[in-house]
Design a protein around this motif. Structure first.
Motif, short mmCIF file in Angstrom:
data_model
loop_
_atom_site.label_atom_id
_atom_site.label_comp_id
_atom_site.label_asym_id
_atom_site.label_seq_id
_atom_site.Cartn_x
_atom_site.Cartn_y
_atom_site.Cartn_z
N GLN A 122 10.38 3.33 46.71
CA GLN A 122 9.28 4.22 47.05
C GLN A 122 9.71 5.67 46.95
O GLN A 122 10.76 6.05 47.49
CB GLN A 122 8.79 3.93 48.48
CG GLN A 122 8.30 2.50 48.65
CD GLN A 122 8.12 2.11 50.10
OE1 GLN A 122 8.73 2.68 50.99
NE2 GLN A 122 7.26 1.12 50.35
N LEU A 123 8.95 6.47 46.25
CA LEU A 123 9.22 7.90 46.17
C LEU A 123 8.00 8.63 45.64
O LEU A 123 7.09 8.03 45.08
CB LEU A 123 10.43 8.20 45.28
CG LEU A 123 10.38 7.91 43.76
CD1 LEU A 123 9.65 9.00 43.00
CD2 LEU A 123 11.78 7.78 43.20
N SER A 124 7.99 9.92 45.84
CA SER A 124 6.98 10.79 45.25
C SER A 124 7.60 12.16 45.09
O SER A 124 8.54 12.51 45.81
CB SER A 124 5.73 10.87 46.13
OG SER A 124 6.05 11.38 47.41
N GLY A 125 7.11 12.92 44.14
CA GLY A 125 7.68 14.25 43.96
C GLY A 125 7.15 14.94 42.71
O GLY A 125 6.26 14.44 42.02
N THR A 126 7.74 16.09 42.45
CA THR A 126 7.39 16.89 41.29
C THR A 126 8.61 17.05 40.40
O THR A 126 9.70 17.35 40.88
CB THR A 126 6.89 18.28 41.72
OG1 THR A 126 5.79 18.12 42.62
CG2 THR A 126 6.44 19.10 40.52
N VAL A 127 8.44 16.83 39.12
CA VAL A 127 9.53 16.91 38.15
C VAL A 127 9.20 17.96 37.10
O VAL A 127 8.07 18.01 36.60
CB VAL A 127 9.77 15.55 37.45
CG1 VAL A 127 10.87 15.67 36.40
CG2 VAL A 127 10.12 14.48 38.47
N GLY A 181 7.31 0.35 44.78
CA GLY A 181 7.71 -0.96 44.30
C GLY A 181 7.49 -1.10 42.80
O GLY A 181 6.99 -0.19 42.13
N PRO A 182 7.84 -2.28 42.25
CA PRO A 182 7.75 -2.49 40.80
C PRO A 182 6.32 -2.59 40.28
O PRO A 182 6.09 -2.49 39.07
CB PRO A 182 8.49 -3.81 40.59
CG PRO A 182 8.37 -4.52 41.90
CD PRO A 182 8.41 -3.44 42.95
N GLY A 183 5.36 -2.76 41.16
CA GLY A 183 4.00 -2.95 40.70
C GLY A 183 3.10 -1.74 40.79
O GLY A 183 1.93 -1.80 40.39
N GLN A 195 10.79 18.88 43.89
CA GLN A 195 10.44 18.38 45.22
C GLN A 195 10.47 16.86 45.15
O GLN A 195 10.02 16.26 44.17
CB GLN A 195 9.05 18.88 45.62
CG GLN A 195 8.57 18.46 47.01
CD GLN A 195 7.91 17.08 47.03
OE1 GLN A 195 7.26 16.70 46.05
NE2 GLN A 195 8.06 16.34 48.11
N VAL A 196 11.03 16.21 46.19
CA VAL A 196 11.09 14.75 46.18
C VAL A 196 11.07 14.23 47.61
O VAL A 196 11.61 14.86 48.52
CB VAL A 196 12.36 14.25 45.45
CG1 VAL A 196 13.63 14.63 46.19
CG2 VAL A 196 12.31 12.74 45.22
N SER A 197 10.42 13.09 47.78
CA SER A 197 10.38 12.41 49.07
C SER A 197 10.54 10.92 48.82
O SER A 197 9.99 10.37 47.85
CB SER A 197 9.04 12.67 49.79
OG SER A 197 8.90 11.81 50.91
N PHE A 198 11.30 10.26 49.71
CA PHE A 198 11.50 8.82 49.56
C PHE A 198 10.65 8.03 50.56
O PHE A 198 10.93 6.86 50.84
CB PHE A 198 12.98 8.48 49.71
CG PHE A 198 13.83 9.05 48.60
CD1 PHE A 198 13.83 8.46 47.34
CD2 PHE A 198 14.58 10.20 48.79
CE1 PHE A 198 14.58 9.00 46.31
CE2 PHE A 198 15.33 10.75 47.77
CZ PHE A 198 15.33 10.15 46.52
N ALA A 199 9.62 8.69 51.07
CA ALA A 199 8.67 8.01 51.95
C ALA A 199 7.67 7.22 51.12
O ALA A 199 7.47 7.49 49.93
CB ALA A 199 7.95 9.04 52.83
N LYS A 200 7.01 6.27 51.74
CA LYS A 200 6.02 5.43 51.05
C LYS A 200 4.78 6.26 50.70
O LYS A 200 4.17 6.87 51.59
CB LYS A 200 5.63 4.26 51.94
CG LYS A 200 4.58 3.32 51.35
CD LYS A 200 4.23 2.25 52.36
CE LYS A 200 3.13 1.33 51.84
NZ LYS A 200 3.64 0.45 50.75
N SER A 255 -3.77 4.98 48.27
CA SER A 255 -4.83 5.57 47.43
C SER A 255 -4.27 6.30 46.22
O SER A 255 -5.01 6.56 45.26
CB SER A 255 -5.68 6.52 48.26
OG SER A 255 -4.89 7.57 48.81
N THR A 256 -2.97 6.62 46.24
CA THR A 256 -2.34 7.32 45.12
C THR A 256 -2.51 6.54 43.82
O THR A 256 -2.65 7.13 42.74
CB THR A 256 -0.84 7.54 45.40
OG1 THR A 256 -0.68 8.28 46.60
CG2 THR A 256 -0.16 8.29 44.26
N PHE A 257 -2.53 5.21 43.93
CA PHE A 257 -2.53 4.37 42.74
C PHE A 257 -3.92 3.78 42.44
O PHE A 257 -4.07 2.95 41.54
CB PHE A 257 -1.51 3.24 42.91
CG PHE A 257 -0.15 3.75 43.33
CD1 PHE A 257 0.71 4.33 42.42
CD2 PHE A 257 0.24 3.68 44.67
CE1 PHE A 257 1.94 4.83 42.81
CE2 PHE A 257 1.47 4.16 45.08
CZ PHE A 257 2.33 4.74 44.15
#
Length: 419
Positions: free
Chosen positions: A81-86, A142-144, A275-280, A284-286
């Motif tokens: 699980q992660l989210s961020g800006t690249v 996750g992988p899905g 910016q990066v976060s390893f929180a779930k 709704s993001t997906f």
């Protein structure tokens, strides 16, 4: 009774005092002329002395780790699980063709179909990452479930994988592409390097006895403590200078990937989290529902776009420049010459006569235009043209063979002569 002082005596005394005051003022002015520069030099010296300290202040003090341990840490990383800006910057040194180069790159992956495919098709859209600077928002659960959004001026392109569904949406054209993933763990045939981990995984395949791998200190990326892993070819003749990977000290996730060419200058590929976060991420993001009125193009599991009564074949998404090993190239159906970083893929097109001509447009010759972008070469193999970028070079011979690799022009000519 005090001694009597005449006016003359008093005047003389006053003159002496004034003279002494003037002398003292002059001495102060002279002193100032010397003291001020000394003070400036002292401040400058102190500032210069602080520069290394300031530069090193972002380098965290982490436990020692070997290169092999760090590679193992990357391999064992299991961040789900992660989210961020690249931010990704790519500079292959392609000629400025007013955007034509992006079209050529995109067309190369989309095949020679009817040209009526969706602008939201990920295969062509993600190829645009091969040049320029782009900002991406990424998320995974996750992988899905994965999502990559390419932020453009006044528009956005999103690729969403949610279970068995893969959606591509281009807000500029208001077009939607939909296909079904082979299973819930894979996003199908539209994957392309978009994060530092994607690039790192590609190039770590090339680590063998032709490669030097070291740990070069520490760094902070997106507020995270990281180790710097440096990969350098031991061989000469390759266009790859060095690869630097900033690895998150806690999770083992690559946070920044930089590839510099052997010719020097700006990086060919520089991809890193800002910016990066390893929180779930939020569920709704997906979620995705095609906007009302949007044009929707359906594709099947094999990545073919269904349009009317025909199908348009789509290839796999673009890979990182020079990725993989000689073994991987061999599996792709190419003959491979050389070893390690000097590997050269050889393809026999079966087309004689060298550069292609545009016979479809009434006999117009493209060879002159394409030839102007390359360098003519010759050898025992005959004649051909070398097309160069800052990383990947290709030799097209007049007998229809193509030699491609992250090697210099001399290596391509030598391979053609040996072939």
């Amino acid at each position: 009774m005090a001694p009597y002082e005449s006016d003359d005596t008093t005047g003389a005394a006053q003159a002496d005092d004034e003279l002494r005051d003037e002398l003292r003022a002059e001495r102060r002015r002279k002193a100032a002329r010397y003291v001020v520069p000394v003070a400036v030099v002292g401040v400058a010296a102190a500032t210069i002395g602080l520069v290394p300290a300031l530069a090193d202040s972002g380098d965290p003090d982490l436990p020692k780790i070997t290169a092999q341990e760090l590679i193992d840490k990357i391999a064992k990383s299991d961040v789900q699980q992660l989210s961020g800006t690249v931010k990704i910057s790519t500079d292959l040194g392609l000629p400025d063709l007013g955007g034509l180069e992006s079209g050529l790159l995109s067309g190369a992956t989309q095949g020679s179909g009817s040209g009526d495919g969706s602008s939201a098709d990920p295969t062509g859209k993600l190829t645009e990452l091969a040049s320029g600077t782009h900002t991406l928002r990424v998320a995974a659960d996750g992988p899905g479930k994965q999502k990559v959004s390419v932020l453009e001026s006044g528009a956005e392109y999103s690729l969403i994988h949610n279970g068995t569904d893969v959606w591509g949406y281009d807000s500029k054209s208001d077009e939607v592409y939909h296909s079904t993933a082979p299973d819930s763990g894979k996003a199908g045939q539209h994957e392309a390097p978009a994060t530092p981990k994607d690039f790192a995984d590609q190039f770590l395949k090339s680590v063998d006895d032709t490669t030097s791998v070291t740990v070069d200190g520490t760094a902070q990326v997106a507020g995270r403590d990281a180790y710097r892993l440096v990969i350098k070819p031991r061989q000469s003749g390759t266009t790859v200078g060095a690869i630097s990977i900033a690895v998150d000290a806690k999770t083992g996730t690559p946070l920044k990937f930089t590839l510099t060419p052997s010719s020097g200058g700006a990086a060919v590929v520089d991809a890193g989290y800002t910016q990066v976060s390893f929180a779930k991420p939020a569920a709704s993001t997906f979620d995705f529902t095609p906007p009302k009125g949007a044009k929707v193009t359906e594709g099947d599991k094999a990545g073919r776009t269904e349009k009317g009564s025909g199908t348009q074949h789509r290839g796999k998404g673009p890979a990182a420049p020079g990725h993989g090993s000689a073994k991987d190239l061999g599996k792709s159906g190419f003959d491979v010459l050389g070893k390690g970083w000097n590997s050269i893929a050889v393809l026999d097109t079966g087309s004689k006569g060298g550069l292609p001509t545009d016979s479809a447009s009434g006999g117009g010759d493209l060879s002159g235009f394409l030839g102007s972008l390359g360098d003519p070469v010759s050898g025992t193999f005959g004649k051909g043209t070398v097309f160069s970028t800052r990383l990947i070079n290709a030799l097209i011979t007049d007998d229809g063979k193509v030699y491609v690799g992250a090697v210099d022009k001399a290596a391509l000519v030598k391979a053609a002569n040996a072939g």
